[in-house]
Scaffold this motif. Structure first.
Motif, PDB file in Angstrom:
ATOM      1  N   PHE A 167       0.845  -1.206   0.000  1.00  0.00           N
ATOM      2  CA  PHE A 167       0.000   0.000   0.000  1.00  0.00           C
ATOM      3  C   PHE A 167       0.876   1.250   0.000  1.00  0.00           C
ATOM      4  O   PHE A 167       2.093   1.190   0.170  1.00  0.00           O
ATOM      5  CB  PHE A 167      -0.902   0.032   1.250  1.00  0.00           C
ATOM      6  N   THR A 168       0.230   2.381  -0.220  1.00  0.00           N
ATOM      7  CA  THR A 168       0.885   3.676  -0.018  1.00  0.00           C
ATOM      8  C   THR A 168      -0.108   4.591   0.690  1.00  0.00           C
ATOM      9  O   THR A 168      -1.322   4.360   0.632  1.00  0.00           O
ATOM     10  CB  THR A 168       1.323   4.313  -1.351  1.00  0.00           C
ATOM     11  N   ILE A 169       0.430   5.572   1.382  1.00  0.00           N
ATOM     12  CA  ILE A 169      -0.409   6.630   1.941  1.00  0.00           C
ATOM     13  C   ILE A 169      -0.175   7.873   1.089  1.00  0.00           C
ATOM     14  O   ILE A 169       0.926   8.428   1.099  1.00  0.00           O
ATOM     15  CB  ILE A 169      -0.063   6.941   3.413  1.00  0.00           C
ATOM     16  N   VAL A 170      -1.179   8.268   0.336  1.00  0.00           N
ATOM     17  CA  VAL A 170      -1.043   9.453  -0.505  1.00  0.00           C
ATOM     18  C   VAL A 170      -1.194  10.681   0.389  1.00  0.00           C
ATOM     19  O   VAL A 170      -2.241  10.879   1.006  1.00  0.00           O
ATOM     20  CB  VAL A 170      -2.085   9.458  -1.642  1.00  0.00           C
ATOM     21  N   ARG A 171      -0.137  11.489   0.469  1.00  0.00           N
ATOM     22  CA  ARG A 171      -0.139  12.681   1.336  1.00  0.00           C
ATOM     23  C   ARG A 171      -0.376  13.954   0.526  1.00  0.00           C
ATOM     24  O   ARG A 171      -0.954  14.900   1.018  1.00  0.00           O
ATOM     25  CB  ARG A 171       1.217  12.819   2.048  1.00  0.00           C
ATOM     26  N   HIS A 172       0.173  13.978  -0.655  1.00  0.00           N
ATOM     27  CA  HIS A 172       0.140  15.186  -1.477  1.00  0.00           C
ATOM     28  C   HIS A 172      -1.024  15.090  -2.457  1.00  0.00           C
ATOM     29  O   HIS A 172      -1.077  14.171  -3.269  1.00  0.00           O
ATOM     30  CB  HIS A 172       1.464  15.326  -2.234  1.00  0.00           C
TER      31      HIS A 172
ATOM     32  N   HIS B 109       2.772   6.956  -7.165  1.00  0.00           N
ATOM     33  CA  HIS B 109       1.927   6.192  -6.245  1.00  0.00           C
ATOM     34  C   HIS B 109       2.179   4.698  -6.417  1.00  0.00           C
ATOM     35  O   HIS B 109       2.312   3.956  -5.446  1.00  0.00           O
ATOM     36  CB  HIS B 109       0.456   6.496  -6.506  1.00  0.00           C
TER      37      HIS B 109
ATOM     38  N   SER C   8       5.439   3.608  -5.082  1.00  0.00           N
ATOM     39  CA  SER C   8       5.401   3.603  -3.624  1.00  0.00           C
ATOM     40  C   SER C   8       4.905   2.254  -3.114  1.00  0.00           C
ATOM     41  O   SER C   8       5.420   1.706  -2.137  1.00  0.00           O
ATOM     42  CB  SER C   8       4.474   4.702  -3.101  1.00  0.00           C
TER      43      SER C   8
ATOM     44  N   ARG D 280       8.775  17.129   2.088  1.00  0.00           N
ATOM     45  CA  ARG D 280       7.398  16.650   2.215  1.00  0.00           C
ATOM     46  C   ARG D 280       7.247  15.269   1.606  1.00  0.00           C
ATOM     47  O   ARG D 280       7.844  14.945   0.580  1.00  0.00           O
ATOM     48  CB  ARG D 280       6.431  17.647   1.576  1.00  0.00           C
ATOM     49  N   MET D 281       6.450  14.464   2.275  1.00  0.00           N
ATOM     50  CA  MET D 281       6.094  13.154   1.748  1.00  0.00           C
ATOM     51  C   MET D 281       5.092  13.369   0.625  1.00  0.00           C
ATOM     52  O   MET D 281       4.158  14.161   0.761  1.00  0.00           O
ATOM     53  CB  MET D 281       5.451  12.289   2.831  1.00  0.00           C
ATOM     54  N   ILE D 282       5.291  12.642  -0.451  1.00  0.00           N
ATOM     55  CA  ILE D 282       4.302  12.706  -1.528  1.00  0.00           C
ATOM     56  C   ILE D 282       3.357  11.518  -1.393  1.00  0.00           C
ATOM     57  O   ILE D 282       2.150  11.686  -1.305  1.00  0.00           O
ATOM     58  CB  ILE D 282       4.986  12.764  -2.899  1.00  0.00           C
ATOM     59  N   SER D 283       3.936  10.339  -1.375  1.00  0.00           N
ATOM     60  CA  SER D 283       3.133   9.150  -1.052  1.00  0.00           C
ATOM     61  C   SER D 283       4.069   8.177  -0.343  1.00  0.00           C
ATOM     62  O   SER D 283       5.079   7.789  -0.909  1.00  0.00           O
ATOM     63  CB  SER D 283       2.512   8.537  -2.306  1.00  0.00           C
ATOM     64  N   ASP D 284       3.715   7.820   0.866  1.00  0.00           N
ATOM     65  CA  ASP D 284       4.595   6.965   1.681  1.00  0.00           C
ATOM     66  C   ASP D 284       4.961   5.707   0.889  1.00  0.00           C
ATOM     67  O   ASP D 284       4.065   5.073   0.342  1.00  0.00           O
ATOM     68  CB  ASP D 284       3.875   6.496   2.958  1.00  0.00           C
TER      69      ASP D 284
END
Lengths: 152, 406
Positions: free
Chosen positions: A75-80, B162, B165, B215-219
């Protein structure tokens, strides 16, 4: 853009654009069920349905109802937010869910994972499917997402 | 009979590198022509010698370019399929065309202007383009949207970043790879780029604090794990090994080239990540690497400098594993031990700064650097470099690798 809830990626595709092959999946989704095509010869699931089985090159399939549970494969956590309309949706978890009752690779779903603590989500976490029935959808689309199974 | 050592790169040409969109009023066509003319001049050749286009990702339309430049006769015009994964493989395509007698002088190039477009699908609208371009439109779909698009379009994964990631997270889970390891890739490549006047944007040092404060874009990927976004064009000219001996530059021989990958890797990031478990957390390059070394008759230990495709920093680590510089799963500690540093490491990596810190021309800056390293003219010259590895991808199939030698 549809109303936005934190952690929920708002559906950008509100029609299923289904054909005869994929319609059974969306029909089941309207009924809150996860239907999956399974090769009648070798039993391999393939989601989404492809014209031939990648394992035995057979065309025929049968639709099986899966339990709708699975585990987070990655998975990823989309932050932006990549669009201004997504500012209220982030942080938002998206990833690959390995479905219970399938062989794994070839039957995984790429989905938004909702109702989760984005800082605590881990690979292997148990999740269950939840459908959002889009009211404005002419073709009556139900968007499948997953959420963590709460500890009982 | 293979293409081993049958052809050589004899010319390199390049435009300046610009920040995304700033190459205007140049166009992709004008930049392609500028780079081709510069590459021909570098080789001591002219437009009248050029007869082949061996490209990737449909980087230009040979019909347009040949017409604009007045190429007397086009004898070969082909591209590797899909996108940037075919970059290094296009050199093999040129060698095959020349060795097979179909052409005598091939150009391989990329030209990129992100003025009215932005690679990477930065708008939600771009998602629909992604969801619909990986498959042919169905007569049932309507509006060009395929039935399978509905299975991925609402996932929230909008861009290659994404998707990579997700790939990276799995590698971290399986092998314990850490963000510090990705930072080492970003920091070491920045160090390399700092000495170069060609660096398009990121021309200040990068510290570990800078990395962790970004800044994190997508962990788990932050700003500095992502490629730059730039404009420009790079072209190289390939001729037969025999002809190369008589030209202006020291020949850089195409020692081996391979492209492809496991079928089930498939469209990879652009659709469903249905790759087999044993290959999921990888660069997809393993089968290509095996064939590449077999053709060349060498191993990773013989490679002096590596120019792996670096759109995202963890992909460097996974390629170091897949090309055998370290065991599978040990790429993180391998870079942390300083192995990829220019000047001190066991295998200097992206000595030009790569996409992360010099410019993103979809892999062609890596080809240029490989050629300069073998010529002995690189700014960050690896002493005694005789064999260079350059790659394309991970991306949709094919991914590719090429070995160049002195």
């Amino acid at each position: 853009m549809r109303p936005t809830t934190k952690g929920v990626f708002p559906a950008v595709l509100t029609e299923t654009f289904a054909d005869e092959a994929t319609q059974p999946f969306w029909d089941a989704a309207l009924d809150n069920r996860l239907g999956a095509p399974k090769c009648t010869k070798c039993g391999t699931f393939r989601i989404p349905l492809t014209p031939f089985c990648f394992n035995c090159q057979t065309r025929e399939i049968e639709w099986i109802q899966l339990p709708g549970t699975g585990s987070v494969y990655s998975f990823t956590i989309v932050r932006h937010p990549l669009s201004p309309g997504l500012q209220l949706a982030v942080p938002c978890a998206s990833g690959i869910v390995e479905l219970d009752g399938t062989q794994g690779s070839g039957a995984r779903m790429i989905v938004n994972i909702i109702e989760c603590d984005v800082d605590a989500l881990r690979i292997g976490d148990k999740v269950e499917i939840v459908f959002e029935h889009l009211a404005e959808s002419e073709s009556k689309m139900s968007v499948p997402r997953f959420r963590p199974i709460r500890q009982k | 009979m293979t293409i081993k050592d049958q052809a050589a790169i004899v010319g390199v040409g390049v435009t300046p590198y610009w920040k995304r969109g700033q190459s205007y009023p140049e166009s992709e066509l004008s930049m392609a022509c500028t780079a081709i003319l510069a590459a021909l001049d570098d080789a001591g050749l002219s437009v009248s010698d050029l007869d082949g286009f061996a490209i990737y990702s449909n980087s230009c339309d040979p019909a347009e370019v040949a017409s604009v430049l007045g190429v007397p006769e086009v004898r070969f015009a082909a591209t590797t399929t899909s996108g940037g994964g075919g970059c290094a493989g296009a050199l093999g395509l040129a060698a095959a065309a020349i060795h097979g007698g179909m052409a005598t002088c091939c150009v391989t190039l990329m030209t990129l202007q992100q003025l009215n477009k932005r690679l990477g699908g930065s708008e939600v609208g771009g998602l629909l383009a992604y969801a619909t371009t990986s498959e042919s439109a169905s007569p049932y779909g309507g509006n060009g949207i395929s039935p399978n698009a509905a299975f991925t379009a609402n996932s929230g994964l909008l861009s290659p970043g994404h998707s990579f990631s997700v790939l990276t997270q799995r590698h971290m889970h399986l092998y314990g790879t850490k963000r510090e390891h990705f930072a080492e890739v970003a920091i070491s490549q920045r160090e390399n780029a700092l000495k170069r006047p060609t660096t398009a944007i990121r021309n200040t040092p990068l510290t570990l604090d800078d990395y962790f404060n970004a800044r994190m874009i997508s962990d788990p990927l932050c700003l500095f794990d992502y490629t730059l976004e730039t404009d420009g064009a790079v072209a190289v000219i390939t001729v037969s090994a025999e002809r190369a001996k008589d030209l202006k530059q020291q020949p850089v021989y195409i020692m081996a080239s391979a492209h492809g990958g496991t079928g089930r890797w498939g469209p990879a990031i652009f659709r469903y990540f249905q790759a087999p478990d044993d290959e999921f957390a990888s660069s997809g390059h393993r089968p290509v690497a095996k064939r590449l070394y077999e053709m060349a008759g060498i191993t990773a230990a013989d490679v002096d400098v590596a120019l792996p495709y670096d759109h995202f920093s963890p992909m460097v680590i996974m390629q170091l594993e897949d090309y055998g510089f370290c065991p599978i799963g040990e790429g993180g500690p391998f870079v942390a031990e300083g192995n990829i540093r220019y000047g001190t490491g066991s295998i200097p990596v992206n000595t030009h700064g790569g996409k992360l810190s010099e410019a993103y021309i979809i892999g062609m800056t890596h080809v240029k650097e490989a050629v300069e390293q073998i010529r002995g003219t690189a700014i960050n010259q690896v002493e005694g470099a005789e064999i260079a590895l350059v790659t394309g991808g991970p991306a949709s199939l094919p991914v590719s690798g090429t070995l160049l030698r002195k």
